[in-house]
Write an enzyme that holds these catalytic residues in place. Structure first.
Site, PDB file in Angstrom:
ATOM      1  N   CYS A 283       0.816  -1.225   0.000  1.00  0.00           N
ATOM      2  CA  CYS A 283       0.000   0.000   0.000  1.00  0.00           C
ATOM      3  C   CYS A 283       0.846   1.270   0.000  1.00  0.00           C
ATOM      4  O   CYS A 283       0.344   2.355  -0.292  1.00  0.00           O
ATOM      5  CB  CYS A 283      -0.940   0.004   1.195  1.00  0.00           C
ATOM      6  SG  CYS A 283      -1.945  -1.471   1.248  1.00  0.00           S
TER       7      CYS A 283
ATOM      8  N   ASN B 174     -10.127  -1.418  -1.507  1.00  0.00           N
ATOM      9  CA  ASN B 174      -8.694  -1.151  -1.324  1.00  0.00           C
ATOM     10  C   ASN B 174      -7.950  -1.643  -2.563  1.00  0.00           C
ATOM     11  O   ASN B 174      -7.915  -2.848  -2.818  1.00  0.00           O
ATOM     12  CB  ASN B 174      -8.226  -1.897  -0.065  1.00  0.00           C
ATOM     13  CG  ASN B 174      -6.752  -1.684   0.240  1.00  0.00           C
ATOM     14  OD1 ASN B 174      -6.001  -1.145  -0.569  1.00  0.00           O
ATOM     15  ND2 ASN B 174      -6.338  -2.135   1.410  1.00  0.00           N
TER      16      ASN B 174
ATOM     17  N   HIS C 203      -4.024   6.664   1.673  1.00  0.00           N
ATOM     18  CA  HIS C 203      -4.288   5.335   1.128  1.00  0.00           C
ATOM     19  C   HIS C 203      -5.698   4.906   1.528  1.00  0.00           C
ATOM     20  O   HIS C 203      -6.164   5.211   2.626  1.00  0.00           O
ATOM     21  CB  HIS C 203      -3.246   4.351   1.678  1.00  0.00           C
ATOM     22  CG  HIS C 203      -3.613   2.928   1.444  1.00  0.00           C
ATOM     23  ND1 HIS C 203      -3.910   2.445   0.186  1.00  0.00           N
ATOM     24  CD2 HIS C 203      -3.756   1.874   2.289  1.00  0.00           C
ATOM     25  CE1 HIS C 203      -4.211   1.159   0.280  1.00  0.00           C
ATOM     26  NE2 HIS C 203      -4.124   0.794   1.548  1.00  0.00           N
TER      27      HIS C 203
HETATM   28  N1  ACO Z   1     -18.818 -10.431   6.831  1.00  0.00           N
HETATM   29  C1  ACO Z   1     -19.450 -10.767   7.969  1.00  0.00           C
HETATM   30  N2  ACO Z   1     -18.782 -11.103   9.099  1.00  0.00           N
HETATM   31  C2  ACO Z   1     -17.452 -11.084   9.048  1.00  0.00           C
HETATM   32  C3  ACO Z   1     -16.731 -10.740   7.886  1.00  0.00           C
HETATM   33  C4  ACO Z   1     -17.494 -10.406   6.741  1.00  0.00           C
HETATM   34  N3  ACO Z   1     -16.909 -10.056   5.583  1.00  0.00           N
HETATM   35  N4  ACO Z   1     -15.418 -10.809   8.152  1.00  0.00           N
HETATM   36  C5  ACO Z   1     -15.302 -11.190   9.426  1.00  0.00           C
HETATM   37  N5  ACO Z   1     -16.525 -11.342   9.962  1.00  0.00           N
HETATM   38  C6  ACO Z   1     -16.870 -11.744  11.332  1.00  0.00           C
HETATM   39  C7  ACO Z   1     -15.765 -12.470  12.028  1.00  0.00           C
HETATM   40  O1  ACO Z   1     -15.790 -13.833  11.710  1.00  0.00           O
HETATM   41  C8  ACO Z   1     -16.090 -12.210  13.471  1.00  0.00           C
HETATM   42  O2  ACO Z   1     -17.101 -13.082  13.879  1.00  0.00           O
HETATM   43  P1  ACO Z   1     -17.099 -13.697  15.360  1.00  0.00           P
HETATM   44  O3  ACO Z   1     -17.238 -12.507  16.280  1.00  0.00           O
HETATM   45  O4  ACO Z   1     -18.303 -14.573  15.342  1.00  0.00           O
HETATM   46  O5  ACO Z   1     -15.810 -14.412  15.503  1.00  0.00           O
HETATM   47  C9  ACO Z   1     -16.681 -10.807  13.448  1.00  0.00           C
HETATM   48  O6  ACO Z   1     -17.085 -10.576  12.101  1.00  0.00           O
HETATM   49  C10 ACO Z   1     -15.690  -9.736  13.864  1.00  0.00           C
HETATM   50  O7  ACO Z   1     -14.474  -9.993  13.186  1.00  0.00           O
HETATM   51  P2  ACO Z   1     -13.230  -9.081  13.382  1.00  0.00           P
HETATM   52  O8  ACO Z   1     -12.165  -9.534  12.463  1.00  0.00           O
HETATM   53  O9  ACO Z   1     -12.938  -8.985  14.825  1.00  0.00           O
HETATM   54  O10 ACO Z   1     -13.829  -7.722  12.868  1.00  0.00           O
HETATM   55  P3  ACO Z   1     -13.237  -6.297  13.009  1.00  0.00           P
HETATM   56  O11 ACO Z   1     -14.205  -5.450  13.698  1.00  0.00           O
HETATM   57  O12 ACO Z   1     -11.818  -6.292  13.472  1.00  0.00           O
HETATM   58  O13 ACO Z   1     -13.236  -5.825  11.481  1.00  0.00           O
HETATM   59  C11 ACO Z   1     -11.722  -5.512   9.655  1.00  0.00           C
HETATM   60  C12 ACO Z   1     -12.473  -6.510  10.521  1.00  0.00           C
HETATM   61  C13 ACO Z   1     -12.737  -4.664   8.896  1.00  0.00           C
HETATM   62  C14 ACO Z   1     -10.850  -6.239   8.664  1.00  0.00           C
HETATM   63  C15 ACO Z   1     -10.899  -4.615  10.583  1.00  0.00           C
HETATM   64  O14 ACO Z   1     -10.111  -5.375  11.450  1.00  0.00           O
HETATM   65  C16 ACO Z   1     -10.035  -3.680   9.828  1.00  0.00           C
HETATM   66  O15 ACO Z   1     -10.494  -2.792   9.186  1.00  0.00           O
HETATM   67  N6  ACO Z   1      -8.723  -3.831   9.930  1.00  0.00           N
HETATM   68  C17 ACO Z   1      -7.826  -2.985   9.212  1.00  0.00           C
HETATM   69  C18 ACO Z   1      -7.220  -3.758   8.195  1.00  0.00           C
HETATM   70  C19 ACO Z   1      -7.396  -3.220   6.820  1.00  0.00           C
HETATM   71  O16 ACO Z   1      -8.102  -2.302   6.527  1.00  0.00           O
HETATM   72  N7  ACO Z   1      -6.698  -3.867   5.960  1.00  0.00           N
HETATM   73  C20 ACO Z   1      -6.715  -3.536   4.610  1.00  0.00           C
HETATM   74  C21 ACO Z   1      -5.494  -4.046   3.995  1.00  0.00           C
HETATM   75  S1  ACO Z   1      -4.071  -3.418   4.726  1.00  0.00           S
HETATM   76  C22 ACO Z   1      -3.870  -1.930   4.194  1.00  0.00           C
HETATM   77  O17 ACO Z   1      -4.207  -1.607   3.100  1.00  0.00           O
HETATM   78  C23 ACO Z   1      -3.336  -1.036   5.192  1.00  0.00           C
END
Ligand code: ACO
Length: 334
Positions: free
Chosen positions: A113, A291, A261
């Site tokens: 990124c 992204n 980004h």
């Molecule tokens: N749809 C529905 N439910 C989902 C999905 C989905 N697509 N993905 C995960 N879940 C569920 C999980 O299984 C979990 O269920 P559980 O509680 O029963 O175990 C629940 O949702 C919560 O999951 P988490 O991973 O804890 O969700 P979180 O609130 O952390 O959100 C996310 C996930 C959006 C990826 C977040 O962590 C985030 O934004 N992280 C930043 C990473 C990022 O943006 N990366 C992009 C690439 S890196 C870069 O470009 C910098």
């Protein structure tokens, strides 16, 4: 030593739009979950066999036209991507062949990124030192064919889109001294956290590099510790923004527009809150594209130039964070 200038830009996304509801057919997810957690409503995904260099060629044609240049005027291609057409050779070589400019130096940049910012610093250094005149700087990704589009991969699969953004970077000339002048770029990395966001196989550190068992376990798909990535991003981005402003004698009040980004709308909102920076001065287009990694900053930058949000004279701040970990920021006087 003259500085460098962005002479023209282009961006391109493949025509097929994939909405959150389309993904809900493939995996257990909902439009509500994706929108709430990420801000993303839709993304563009390729159809058939289309590599990153093909998307890049479309964006390059636009960037060259905007710059008033032809492929033969380019003397270095920098291609930032984490999804190259082939494991080797790099996509810069493939793009060079597409542009019909054999002999021109071509290299790939593997900084995810932050790839476009690493490329901008490299282009700037080549131009300032006189080693290159016109550099074609590309960020392009085809993510869609590398994602696990089942419920197992839903945390990652819903985030990413395909696209390309390109800048033609050339020397600052005396007749147009202020045009999109690259003031400074600051870059960082911390490899201790390489494994919080990675595609693990095929890997030269494993022997064999790829087995059927690895594929069955999904180890060839991207893996992410989303919470950890989020936490690092919202710390490192404000840090590098404060640092680049300070070392160039600016404050946040001098910044007309921030082009971050596009990883997650929530990351950008939190960074804005931490900085105390007005939301209306931030360019976000993740809602439409997801992204697009190395393509995201040039795509957002070019859209903001095209729709008039970036005007001549504006101080533009670019900031990126991603796998590696890598992060950085650039200041450009438009
Ligand atoms: N749809 C529905 N439910 C989902 C999905 C989905 N697509 N993905 C995960 N879940 C569920 C999980 O299984 C979990 O269920 P559980 O509680 O029963 O175990 C629940 O949702 C919560 O999951 P988490 O991973 O804890 O969700 P979180 O609130 O952390 O959100 C996310 C996930 C959006 C990826 C977040 O962590 C985030 O934004 N992280 C930043 C990473 C990022 O943006 N990366 C992009 C690439 S890196 C870069 O470009 C910098």
């Amino acid at each position: 030593m003259s500085g460098s200038t962005i002479l023209g830009m282009g961006h391109y996304v493949p025509p097929r739009v994939v909405t959150n509801n389309d993904l809900a057919i493939l995996m257990d997810t909902t439009d509500e979950w994706i929108t709430q957690r990420t801000g993303i409503k839709e993304r563009h995904w390729i159809e058939g066999d289309v590599g990153a260099s093909e998307l890049a060629e479309h964006a390059t044609r636009g960037a060259l036209a905007e710059a008033g240049l032809e492929p033969k005027d380019i003397d270095l291609i920098l291609f930032a991507t984490l999804s190259p057409d082939l494991n080797f050779p790099g996509s810069a070589c493939l793009l060079q062949a597409r542009l019909g400019i054999p002999g021109v130096a071509a290299m790939d940049i593997r900084n995810q990124c932050t790839g476009f910012l690493y490329g901008l610093k490299t282009a700037d250094a080549y131009i300032r030192s006189g080693l290159a005149r016109n550099v074609l700087l590309v960020g392009a990704e085809v993510h869609s064919t590398g994602l696990d589009v089942t419920t197992r991969g839903r945390d990652v699969a819903v985030l990413f889109g395909d696209g390309a953004g390109v800048a033609v970077v050339g020397p600052q000339t005396s007749d147009d001294p202020g045009a999109a002048h690259v003031i400074d770029t600051e870059l960082h990395a911390d490899g201790r956290f390489a494994e919080i966001l990675m595609v693990e196989v095929p890997a030269s550190r494993l022997n064999p590099r790829l087995t059927l068992e690895m594929m069955e376990a999904g180890r060839h798909f991207p893996k992410m510790d989303g919470r950890s990535v989020f936490k690092h991003a919202v710390e490192r981005l404000p840090e590098v923004i404060h640092s680049i402003l300070k070392r160039n004698g600016y404050t946040l009040a001098d910044v007309d527009i921030l082009v971050p980004h596009q990883a997650n709308l929530r990351i950008n909102e939190m960074v804005a809150r931490q900085l105390g920076f007005p939301a209306e001065k931030i360019v976000n287009n993740i809602q439409k594209y997801g992204n697009t990694t190395a393509a995201s900053i040039p795509m957002a930058l070019h859209e903001a130039v095209q729709d008039g949000r970036i005007q001549k004279g504006h101080l533009v701040l670019l900031a990126g964070f991603g796998a590696g970990l890598t992060w950085g920021a650039s200041l450009v006087r438009w």
